[in-house]
Design a protein around this motif. Structure first.
Motif, PDB file in Angstrom:
ATOM      1  N   ALA A 163       2.073   1.719  -3.531  1.00 24.70           N
ATOM      2  CA  ALA A 163       0.982   2.226  -4.370  1.00 24.70           C
ATOM      3  C   ALA A 163       0.733   3.704  -4.098  1.00 24.70           C
ATOM      4  O   ALA A 163       0.433   4.471  -5.021  1.00 24.70           O
ATOM      5  CB  ALA A 163      -0.290   1.415  -4.111  1.00 24.70           C
ATOM      6  N   TRP A 164       0.863   4.119  -2.845  1.00 27.03           N
ATOM      7  CA  TRP A 164       0.668   5.528  -2.517  1.00 27.03           C
ATOM      8  C   TRP A 164       1.748   6.393  -3.162  1.00 27.03           C
ATOM      9  O   TRP A 164       1.474   7.462  -3.696  1.00 27.03           O
ATOM     10  CB  TRP A 164       0.682   5.702  -1.000  1.00 27.03           C
TER      11      TRP A 164
ATOM     12  N   ASN B  72       0.819  -1.209   0.000  1.00 29.24           N
ATOM     13  CA  ASN B  72       0.000   0.000   0.000  1.00 29.24           C
ATOM     14  C   ASN B  72       0.853   1.259   0.000  1.00 29.24           C
ATOM     15  O   ASN B  72       0.503   2.254  -0.634  1.00 29.24           O
ATOM     16  CB  ASN B  72      -0.942   0.011   1.210  1.00 29.24           C
TER      17      ASN B  72
END
Length: 168
Positions: free
Chosen positions: A25-26, A22
């Motif tokens: 992805a950020w 995550n």
């Protein structure tokens, strides 16, 4: 060790991996502009009225996941690394019409993900004596960021030998 400890270790590894994915992805989301230029640009083909030479061709590609607006194309001169670090150019030249000959006005321009924008800077000997001395930078301003994206125009390479024929 007890099976509960192994399960908790496994859960910690899976949870940490999910968090790292995550986080990646950020970092990968949003606008990511890639700036490239051709210092000795020439445009040929199609209609001779639109041929152009002695220009710097600038290409901006959005490699991110969000659109942005290209607002301005600028040429900066940073005579020293200290001025470059502070972001204080000694000279600034705004290019109000960066489109190639025969094309409609191109600024402002909405740059969607996976799309590119092309502009040009004319080499003007009256205002800019030597664009190839290594102190000039191409700058592109976009709506998602206050600072410009910079790309240095490299120093000119040594001249060709005198007996070499040059294409005109």
């Amino acid at each position: 060790m007890k099976p509960e400890i192994w399960v908790s270790i496994y859960a910690a590894i899976v949870g940490t991996s999910a968090f790292l994915l995550n986080l990646k992805a950020w970092f990968d989301s949003g606008v990511k502009l890639s700036l490239a230029h051709i210092p000795d640009g020439v445009v040929t083909g199609g209609d001779p009225r639109f041929d152009d030479k002695n220009i710097v061709i600038v290409s901006v590609t959005n490699r991110g996941t969000a659109p942005t607006m290209i607002t301005t194309l600028v040429l900066f001169e940073f005579p020293s690394w200290w001025r470059w670090m502070r972001g204080r150019p000694s000279k600034s030249f705004v290019v109000p019409w960066p489109e190639l000959k025969g094309y409609p006005p191109s600024t402002p321009f909405e740059l969607s993900p996976s799309k590119s924008w092309t502009g040009r800077i004319r080499r003007d000997q009256k205002h800019i004596a030597n664009l190839d001395n290594g102190t000039f930078y191409v700058a592109v301003y976009a709506s998602h960021r206050e600072k410009p994206y910079l790309k240095a125009i490299p120093k000119a390479k040594a001249k060709l030998p005198p007996d070499t024929k040059k294409l005109e």
